[in-house]
Design a protein around this motif. Structure first.
Motif, PDB file in Angstrom:
ATOM      1  N   ARG A  67       0.917  -4.177  -1.462  1.00  0.00           N
ATOM      2  CA  ARG A  67       1.349  -3.266  -2.546  1.00  0.00           C
ATOM      3  C   ARG A  67       0.792  -3.974  -3.786  1.00  0.00           C
ATOM      4  NH1 ARG A  67       6.901  -4.659  -1.782  1.00  0.00           N
ATOM      5  NH2 ARG A  67       7.132  -4.004  -3.805  1.00  0.00           N
ATOM      6  N   ARG A  72       1.776   1.504  -6.329  1.00  0.00           N
ATOM      7  CA  ARG A  72       0.398   1.382  -6.061  1.00  0.00           C
ATOM      8  C   ARG A  72      -0.196   0.502  -4.806  1.00  0.00           C
ATOM      9  NH1 ARG A  72      -0.237   1.540 -12.378  1.00  0.00           N
ATOM     10  NH2 ARG A  72      -0.188  -0.792 -12.074  1.00  0.00           N
ATOM     11  N   THR A  73      -1.254   0.609  -4.201  1.00  0.00           N
ATOM     12  CA  THR A  73      -1.816  -0.078  -3.361  1.00  0.00           C
ATOM     13  C   THR A  73      -2.566  -1.563  -3.540  1.00  0.00           C
ATOM     14  OG1 THR A  73      -3.566   1.393  -2.764  1.00  0.00           O
ATOM     15  CG2 THR A  73      -1.518   1.817  -1.758  1.00  0.00           C
ATOM     16  N   HIS A 269      -0.437   1.147 -17.389  1.00  0.00           N
ATOM     17  CA  HIS A 269      -1.575   0.529 -17.519  1.00  0.00           C
ATOM     18  C   HIS A 269      -1.978   0.059 -18.858  1.00  0.00           C
ATOM     19  CE1 HIS A 269      -3.468   1.485 -13.804  1.00  0.00           C
ATOM     20  NE2 HIS A 269      -3.207   3.168 -13.844  1.00  0.00           N
TER      21      HIS A 269
END
Ligand code: BT5
Length: 274
Positions: A67, A72-73, A269
């Motif tokens: 994770r 998100r991965t 971000h």
């Protein structure tokens, strides 16, 4: 054994005996080594809830459902990365907790630099090589436990991945950046030791410890002085020059409309635009 021309030889399991022997020299450290885990953060979180002491390192040779932040991965092919989570039980005041993710990024970068890589931190804690390529990601989560709040320090480092194996264009690995990358066990040991050293100094130092960390972090942070675009939850964004990291660990951005401060938990971000 014949190896493909681009494949790095170190694809075997982490060396549990070597790690345990090294941890024996550091009081309070223990290892749970798993061939596969969905996410080491999830396993470490369960262990912390069940009373695990500070210093438990849960490491996996492969994460099937790694994770990142904000759902998100984090993707790494088996045997190519260092993926672990460290249980900490900080005693610093709650107001100092936001420094923890920055401290971890800073010390991961220091460890990689000591291993011969010119690593820098993008605020808050992505570790970059070769300018702006991400080699390591960090996910710090707070978990409430019967013994008090614990911090789960998740660290993923791309070690032996080839260019074809990178999950995204913005990634790199130690092996791509500099041939002859150290083995994964050594990377894990160096990184855990650096985090521990930085954490102990910070915890013992009180306000002065945080001030020292802030000074050191600022001087190694790749984001300061750059033009940035900070994407915020809900679709908004800030653009301007990143000029400082304030005493609370927030990024200070000079925009056309004035000075803004953003905390690590409030950004989607951060991208350099210059
Ligand atoms: C992070 O999230 O960078 C935190 C990553 C933390 C991973 C560790 S591994 C051990 C522990 N257990 C877990 O389950 N997690 C932690 P974030 O800033 O949200 O970045 C995620 C983004 O990075 C993804 O959306 C991709 O764009 C990119 N990405 C995914 N895998 C990557 C990789 N291996 N290398 C570089 N970038 C990657």
């Amino acid at each position: 054994m014949t190896l493909g021309s681009t494949q790095h030889p170190d694809r075997g399991p982490l060396d549990g005996e070597r790690i345990t022997a090294a941890f024996a020299l550091t009081p309070g450290f223990s290892l749970e080594l798993l061939p596969v885990a969905p996410s080491t953060n999830e396993v470490a979180r369960e262990r912390a809830r069940a009373g695990a002491a500070e210093g438990l390192v849960v490491a996996a040779d492969h994460q099937a459902a790694g994770r990142g932040r904000l759902d998100r991965t984090w993707e790494t092919p088996p045997g190519t990365a260092v993926t672990f989570s460290l249980v900490l039980r900080p005693t610093v005041p709650a107001a100092s907790w936001p420094w923890l993710p920055l401290l971890v990024g800073h010390n991961v970068a220091k460890a990689l630099t000591a291993l011969g890589h010119d690593a820098r931190v993008k605020w808050p804690n992505d570790v970059l090589l070769d300018g702006d390529k991400k080699v390591a990601g960090i996910l710090v989560e707070r978990v409430d436990t019967p013994e008090g709040p614990a911090a789960i320090i998740g660290v993923g480092i791309n070690v032996t991945m080839t260019a074809e194996e990178l999950p995204v264009e913005t990634a790199t690995s130690l092996a791509i950046s500099a041939p002859g990358a150290p083995d994964r066990t050594q990377v894990l040991l160096e990184v855990v030791a650096a985090i521990r050293e930085g954490y102990d100094l910070w915890q013992a130092g009180g306000d002065l410890g945080t001030a020292r960390l802030a000074t050191s972090y600022r001087s190694h942070c790749a984001t300061l002085g750059r033009e940035v675009r900070v994407e915020l939850p809900g679709g908004g964004a800030l653009t301007g020059r990143a000029v400082d990291v304030d005493p609370d660990g927030r990024l200070v951005v000079e925009t056309a409309d004035g000075t803004e401060r953003v905390g690590a938990g409030d950004v989607v971000h951060v991208r350099a635009t210059d």
